[in-house]
Design a protein around this motif. Structure first.
Motif, mmCIF file in Angstrom:
data_model
loop_
_atom_site.group_PDB
_atom_site.id
_atom_site.type_symbol
_atom_site.label_atom_id
_atom_site.label_comp_id
_atom_site.label_asym_id
_atom_site.label_seq_id
_atom_site.Cartn_x
_atom_site.Cartn_y
_atom_site.Cartn_z
ATOM 1 N N CYS A 51 0.831 -1.210 0.000
ATOM 2 C CA CYS A 51 0.000 0.000 0.000
ATOM 3 C C CYS A 51 0.857 1.248 0.000
ATOM 4 C CB CYS A 51 -0.928 0.012 1.210
ATOM 5 S SG CYS A 51 -2.191 -1.256 1.168
ATOM 6 N N ARG A 52 0.468 2.197 -0.836
ATOM 7 C CA ARG A 52 1.189 3.486 -0.885
ATOM 8 C C ARG A 52 1.103 4.215 0.454
ATOM 9 N NH1 ARG A 52 2.051 5.234 -6.267
ATOM 10 N NH2 ARG A 52 0.779 4.091 -7.750
ATOM 11 N N GLU A 53 -0.070 4.186 1.057
ATOM 12 C CA GLU A 53 -0.297 4.871 2.333
ATOM 13 C C GLU A 53 -0.220 3.845 3.450
ATOM 14 O OE1 GLU A 53 -0.703 8.188 2.455
ATOM 15 O OE2 GLU A 53 -0.623 8.284 0.266
ATOM 16 N N GLN A 54 0.807 3.922 4.255
ATOM 17 C CA GLN A 54 0.945 2.996 5.369
ATOM 18 C C GLN A 54 1.004 3.769 6.666
ATOM 19 O OE1 GLN A 54 4.081 0.139 5.060
ATOM 20 N NE2 GLN A 54 3.627 -0.289 2.909
ATOM 21 N N GLN A 55 0.413 3.177 7.701
ATOM 22 C CA GLN A 55 0.484 3.797 9.021
ATOM 23 C C GLN A 55 1.895 3.591 9.568
ATOM 24 O OE1 GLN A 55 -2.518 1.774 11.223
ATOM 25 N NE2 GLN A 55 -4.188 2.873 10.244
ATOM 26 N N LEU A 65 7.966 0.618 3.668
ATOM 27 C CA LEU A 65 7.774 1.236 2.371
ATOM 28 C C LEU A 65 9.080 1.734 1.744
ATOM 29 C CD1 LEU A 65 5.504 1.592 0.402
ATOM 30 C CD2 LEU A 65 5.036 3.822 1.388
ATOM 31 N N ASP A 69 10.385 0.594 -1.900
ATOM 32 C CA ASP A 69 10.698 1.580 -2.928
ATOM 33 C C ASP A 69 12.092 1.378 -3.528
ATOM 34 O OD1 ASP A 69 8.234 2.797 -2.756
ATOM 35 O OD2 ASP A 69 8.916 4.391 -1.419
ATOM 36 N N ALA A 95 -4.095 1.695 -5.350
ATOM 37 C CA ALA A 95 -3.713 2.006 -3.969
ATOM 38 C C ALA A 95 -2.343 1.421 -3.627
ATOM 39 C CB ALA A 95 -4.751 1.461 -2.995
#
Length: 121
Positions: A51-55, A65, A69, A95
């Motif tokens: 997921c691009r948006e991670q907590q 992430l 990357d 996403a």
């Protein structure tokens, strides 16, 4: 290990509930650093690592992430996830990080029959 064989690394754990994801990514990076062709398969909760948006992770844990990357710098560009997993987790492809390829059940089966060795994390 024969040179023509891919190393298949299977990631099954979510990003922030254990060290398994980090260890799996590290194993993939080590394999690539030693010239092995590496393919990553994210199954079950492991798909959440894409997921691009991670907590933010738990205290003391590094985020995964940035490691995902930089996989491309190590020529690891085979990021696969079963389409069924995306459907089960209600994750749309947009996403996820760039370069993720969803696979059909038949493609997943073929992946297991074609790639050796296999590391599970």
């Amino acid at each position: 290990m024969h040179e023509s064989e891919d190393l298949l690394v299977i990631i099954r754990h979510a990003p922030h509930n254990s060290n398994w994801l980090r260890e799996g990514l590290d194993a993939a990076l080590v394999g690539a650093a030693f010239g092995q062709s590496v393919r990553l398969l994210f199954m079950g909760q492991g798909a959440l690592a894409l997921c691009r948006e991670q907590q933010a992770g738990a205290p003391g844990q590094k985020a995964s992430l940035p490691t995902i990357d930089m996989l491309e710098m190590y020529d690891i560009d085979q990021l696969n996830v079963p389409q069924r997993v995306l459907d089960d987790l209600k994750l749309p492809l947009d996403a996820l990080v760039d370069g993720v390829t969803p696979l059909s059940e038949e493609q997943v089966k073929a992946l297991f029959s074609q790639n050796r060795p296999i590391l599970n994390f």
